[in-house]
Design an enzyme around this catalytic site. Sequence first.
Site, PDB file in Angstrom:
ATOM      1  N   ASP A  50      -4.457 -15.175   7.045  1.00 60.66           N
ATOM      2  CA  ASP A  50      -3.187 -15.697   6.508  1.00 60.66           C
ATOM      3  C   ASP A  50      -2.477 -16.630   7.484  1.00 60.66           C
ATOM      4  O   ASP A  50      -1.437 -17.206   7.149  1.00 60.66           O
ATOM      5  CB  ASP A  50      -2.257 -14.530   6.153  1.00 60.66           C
ATOM      6  CG  ASP A  50      -2.760 -13.773   4.931  1.00 60.66           C
ATOM      7  OD1 ASP A  50      -3.554 -14.348   4.162  1.00 60.66           O
ATOM      8  OD2 ASP A  50      -2.362 -12.618   4.757  1.00 60.66           O
TER       9      ASP A  50
ATOM     10  N   ARG B  97       0.833  -1.213   0.000  1.00 58.89           N
ATOM     11  CA  ARG B  97       0.000   0.000   0.000  1.00 58.89           C
ATOM     12  C   ARG B  97       0.860   1.252   0.000  1.00 58.89           C
ATOM     13  O   ARG B  97       0.538   2.245  -0.658  1.00 58.89           O
ATOM     14  CB  ARG B  97      -0.915  -0.025   1.233  1.00 58.89           C
ATOM     15  CG  ARG B  97      -2.061  -1.033   1.106  1.00 58.89           C
ATOM     16  CD  ARG B  97      -2.595  -1.399   2.480  1.00 58.89           C
ATOM     17  NE  ARG B  97      -3.825  -2.178   2.428  1.00 58.89           N
ATOM     18  CZ  ARG B  97      -3.886  -3.498   2.184  1.00 58.89           C
ATOM     19  NH1 ARG B  97      -2.772  -4.178   1.945  1.00 58.89           N
ATOM     20  NH2 ARG B  97      -5.059  -4.120   2.171  1.00 58.89           N
TER      21      ARG B  97
ATOM     22  N   GLN C  86      -8.529  -6.977   0.205  1.00 59.22           N
ATOM     23  CA  GLN C  86      -8.009  -6.659  -1.126  1.00 59.22           C
ATOM     24  C   GLN C  86      -9.089  -6.032  -1.986  1.00 59.22           C
ATOM     25  O   GLN C  86      -8.836  -5.050  -2.693  1.00 59.22           O
ATOM     26  CB  GLN C  86      -7.464  -7.928  -1.791  1.00 59.22           C
ATOM     27  CG  GLN C  86      -6.204  -8.428  -1.108  1.00 59.22           C
ATOM     28  CD  GLN C  86      -5.619  -9.659  -1.756  1.00 59.22           C
ATOM     29  OE1 GLN C  86      -6.168 -10.204  -2.716  1.00 59.22           O
ATOM     30  NE2 GLN C  86      -4.502 -10.125  -1.240  1.00 59.22           N
TER      31      GLN C  86
ATOM     32  N   ARG D 222       3.414 -19.469   2.704  1.00 58.26           N
ATOM     33  CA  ARG D 222       2.990 -19.637   4.101  1.00 58.26           C
ATOM     34  C   ARG D 222       2.852 -21.119   4.475  1.00 58.26           C
ATOM     35  O   ARG D 222       3.111 -21.506   5.611  1.00 58.26           O
ATOM     36  CB  ARG D 222       1.684 -18.881   4.362  1.00 58.26           C
ATOM     37  CG  ARG D 222       1.857 -17.379   4.167  1.00 58.26           C
ATOM     38  CD  ARG D 222       0.787 -16.580   4.858  1.00 58.26           C
ATOM     39  NE  ARG D 222       0.703 -15.245   4.315  1.00 58.26           N
ATOM     40  CZ  ARG D 222       1.556 -14.241   4.585  1.00 58.26           C
ATOM     41  NH1 ARG D 222       2.564 -14.438   5.401  1.00 58.26           N
ATOM     42  NH2 ARG D 222       1.395 -13.063   4.028  1.00 58.26           N
TER      43      ARG D 222
ATOM     44  N   ARG E 205      -5.390 -23.768   0.474  1.00 64.70           N
ATOM     45  CA  ARG E 205      -4.709 -24.038   1.746  1.00 64.70           C
ATOM     46  C   ARG E 205      -5.425 -25.069   2.607  1.00 64.70           C
ATOM     47  O   ARG E 205      -4.790 -25.651   3.497  1.00 64.70           O
ATOM     48  CB  ARG E 205      -4.505 -22.723   2.522  1.00 64.70           C
ATOM     49  CG  ARG E 205      -3.414 -21.869   1.905  1.00 64.70           C
ATOM     50  CD  ARG E 205      -3.152 -20.580   2.644  1.00 64.70           C
ATOM     51  NE  ARG E 205      -1.997 -19.905   2.030  1.00 64.70           N
ATOM     52  CZ  ARG E 205      -1.703 -18.614   2.198  1.00 64.70           C
ATOM     53  NH1 ARG E 205      -2.470 -17.858   2.962  1.00 64.70           N
ATOM     54  NH2 ARG E 205      -0.648 -18.086   1.611  1.00 64.70           N
TER      55      ARG E 205
ATOM     56  N   SER F   3     -13.160  -9.165   2.263  1.00 65.91           N
ATOM     57  CA  SER F   3     -11.832  -9.151   1.641  1.00 65.91           C
ATOM     58  C   SER F   3     -11.242  -7.747   1.668  1.00 65.91           C
ATOM     59  O   SER F   3     -11.802  -6.820   1.094  1.00 65.91           O
ATOM     60  CB  SER F   3     -11.922  -9.635   0.191  1.00 65.91           C
ATOM     61  OG  SER F   3     -10.754  -9.248  -0.515  1.00 65.91           O
TER      62      SER F   3
ATOM     63  N   ARG G 172      -6.132 -17.334  -9.647  1.00 63.86           N
ATOM     64  CA  ARG G 172      -6.960 -16.835  -8.541  1.00 63.86           C
ATOM     65  C   ARG G 172      -8.107 -15.947  -9.041  1.00 63.86           C
ATOM     66  O   ARG G 172      -8.000 -15.323 -10.088  1.00 63.86           O
ATOM     67  CB  ARG G 172      -6.060 -16.091  -7.539  1.00 63.86           C
ATOM     68  CG  ARG G 172      -5.063 -17.051  -6.898  1.00 63.86           C
ATOM     69  CD  ARG G 172      -4.103 -16.374  -5.985  1.00 63.86           C
ATOM     70  NE  ARG G 172      -4.745 -15.782  -4.829  1.00 63.86           N
ATOM     71  CZ  ARG G 172      -4.105 -15.062  -3.905  1.00 63.86           C
ATOM     72  NH1 ARG G 172      -2.810 -14.849  -4.036  1.00 63.86           N
ATOM     73  NH2 ARG G 172      -4.748 -14.571  -2.882  1.00 63.86           N
TER      74      ARG G 172
ATOM     75  N   GLY H   9      -1.516 -11.498  -4.885  1.00 59.66           N
ATOM     76  CA  GLY H   9      -2.914 -11.082  -5.042  1.00 59.66           C
ATOM     77  C   GLY H   9      -3.108  -9.640  -4.615  1.00 59.66           C
ATOM     78  O   GLY H   9      -3.834  -8.876  -5.264  1.00 59.66           O
TER      79      GLY H   9
END
Length: 440
Positions: A322, A32, A174, A394, A353, A172, A128, A100
């Site tokens: 996450d 950002r 994002q 991750r 995941r 979200s 995605r 993403g």
Amino acid sequence: MSSAGPQRIVVEPAQSVGGELTVPGDKSISHRAAMLASVACGTSRIRGFLSGEDCLATVEACRALGVSIADGGNGELLVEGRGIGGLRAPTRALDLGNSGTGLRLMAGLLAAQPFDVELTGDESLRSRPMVRIADPLAAMGARIDTCDGRAPLRIRGSAGLRGIDYTLPVASAQVKSALLLAGLSAKGTTTLRSPGPTRDHTERMLRSMGVSLDGDVEANIVSLEGPAEPRAFELAVPGDFSSAAFFIVAACLAAHDGMTIRNVGVNPTRTGLLTILRTMGARIELANLTTVGAEPVADLHVRQSELQGIEVPEVLVPLAIDEFPVLFVAAAGAAGQTLVRGAEELRHKECDRLAVMAEALNTLGARARELPDGLLIDGGGLTGGSASSHGDHRVAMALAVASVLAEDSIEVLDTAQVATSFPGFADVAAQAGFSIAGHE
Ligand code: S3P
């Protein structure tokens, strides 16, 4: 500047971890900061910027848009903002790598620009979902084509956007942030309603740059009056809570003399893992709590604890989104069962995941049952063995942490992407007491 990591790592069973650590700068805040500084009025100075591949890809994209960004080393960037309408058409597609956040936020920033631009990324990113940003951006007047709902995205030069009142289908940050960035250039009010709380770094940063936002935090509503031009800022990026999370869990499981992780961002929209682990019985304390720029920062003291399996409250899922790969490892080390539901979003991250963690934990000797929207994990430790991270940074780091529970070594395959978010992970892990070796 690329920092690609080894293809596989082998971690010996760690008897005990501990010591005093720091982790690299926050990934969400770094993305950002680079983007907002690029469209600000004046020169911004950013310290503690994350030199991971994801954020470096965002810096390169900003440069390709005509922004001068000087890298002073040690995470210090000087960004000469070009103002909200001052970006230039790039001469090539912008490649956001594995990220993403990079791609979706950049799409929001570029949706109102008068030139054509293509945004793409690696294989994982190109798989995605992008309709979640393409649809509302189109509703604002953007002309944006996806490739069957995925990247590459082609954004055609816009004659101007208008604000919208939009209810996000998923919680979200994002999506919210992409639309806020588009809203900076739009005429009128952009109002975003989210079904749950999500990280609020964009809102905090915009306010610190002089952009006023309205809304109702309790109701997860935020609105911005466009057009608005952020002014340049000075920013110190805190350590990434999501990177600290690997060591928080390792310490809960095996830091007999405790572990301290200094200078970690503890924005409450990010620290759901702390609430979950404390409910499981973890002993984690925050010290030296202070505010750096717009973000709360603290040192974390973590002691080894007897964790109990729990049913994770669904409301905490977006606040720990996450951290689930490593939380699943904590669950494998807890007494009894841990149930996670309401986490279907985990299927749309750098890999699926839920599927990948269930497969890996079962391969390493745990019992994990995959549910449509979560996992059910029986605690009780791990044997060891070899498991693939499926190229997910991750997952790779979570499986390395799993060595504190294992009887034998753990080999983690497909680990190069660790460098996207945590350059130097193996060094910090070694400092914490892990016996970890990387191999090409
Ligand atoms: C991020 C938001 C989250 C998170 C991602 C970073 C951000 O994604 O998983 O790693 O910086 O805004 P969603 O907003 O898609 O949940």
